[in-house]
Design a protein around this motif. Structure first.
Motif, mmCIF file in Angstrom:
data_model
loop_
_atom_site.group_PDB
_atom_site.id
_atom_site.type_symbol
_atom_site.label_atom_id
_atom_site.label_comp_id
_atom_site.label_asym_id
_atom_site.label_seq_id
_atom_site.Cartn_x
_atom_site.Cartn_y
_atom_site.Cartn_z
ATOM 1 N N HIS A 1 28.164 6.623 19.865
ATOM 2 C CA HIS A 1 28.306 5.187 20.094
ATOM 3 C C HIS A 1 29.338 4.599 19.130
ATOM 4 O O HIS A 1 29.439 5.018 17.977
ATOM 5 N N PRO B 1 23.289 9.098 18.723
ATOM 6 C CA PRO B 1 23.817 7.893 18.062
ATOM 7 C C PRO B 1 25.252 8.035 17.583
ATOM 8 O O PRO B 1 25.966 7.045 17.471
ATOM 9 N N ARG C 1 21.286 -4.628 5.062
ATOM 10 C CA ARG C 1 21.597 -5.296 6.331
ATOM 11 C C ARG C 1 21.758 -6.794 6.061
ATOM 12 O O ARG C 1 20.932 -7.399 5.382
ATOM 13 N N GLU D 1 25.671 -0.730 16.692
ATOM 14 C CA GLU D 1 24.367 -0.074 16.741
ATOM 15 C C GLU D 1 24.367 0.948 17.870
ATOM 16 O O GLU D 1 25.001 0.730 18.904
ATOM 17 N N ARG E 1 31.416 2.351 16.442
ATOM 18 C CA ARG E 1 31.116 1.588 15.243
ATOM 19 C C ARG E 1 32.428 1.309 14.519
ATOM 20 O O ARG E 1 33.419 2.021 14.694
#
Length: 151
Positions: free
Chosen positions: A86, A83, A39, A76, A88
């Motif tokens: 969503h 998830p 990250r 995110e 990205r």
């Protein structure tokens, strides 16, 4: 295998513009021939690409010195639901150095907490210059993007 990606349209480009506005992403590099993901803080730098402020002491800095090709995953999951529904965005390209002093005001205006370490001598400002991108807006909503589709 049949093409399953939708051509980019105004809605897809707007979603990509929102996703490049995030403050961090998962940077993928290759270190000693093996994948490495970490990250990192980032900032979309208009006219340049995805800015990355990284320490020369990090493994991802070593990886980029070996091979400047990289990708960053942005976005995110929200608070609820699956998830994978969503949006990205994965941006792929080549990383090169920028003049850290020239971008200081821009970076600190957008990321004021970076004032704590921006001027450390081991931190360099790099940019991931996009070669292409893949937007996944959720199930059945994928598009391949060219650099011209990004803001």
């Amino acid at each position: 295998m049949p093409e399953t990606h939708h051509p980019p349209d105004a809605e897809i480009r707007a979603l990509a513009a929102r996703l490049v506005g995030v403050s961090h992403g998962a940077l993928a590099t290759s270190l000693d021939g093996a994948p490495l993901v970490t990250r990192v803080g980032c900032l979309w730098l208009d006219g340049a690409g995805m800015g990355l402020l990284i320490s020369d002491l990090s493994d991802h800095a070593r990886a980029l010195a070996q091979d400047p090709k990289a990708a960053i995953l942005l976005g995110e999951p929200g608070a609820g639901g699956d998830p994978l529904t969503h949006p990205r965005l994965t941006v792929r390209g080549t990383v090169h150095a920028l003049d850290k002093d020239a971008w200081r005001e821009t970076w600190l205006a957008a990321r004021p907490k970076a004032k704590l370490y921006y001027d450390f001598t081991d931190f360099r400002l790099l940019v991931l210059e996009p070669s292409d991108a893949l937007l996944n807006g959720g199930f059945g909503r994928a598009s391949r993007l060219a650099p011209s589709d990004l803001p």
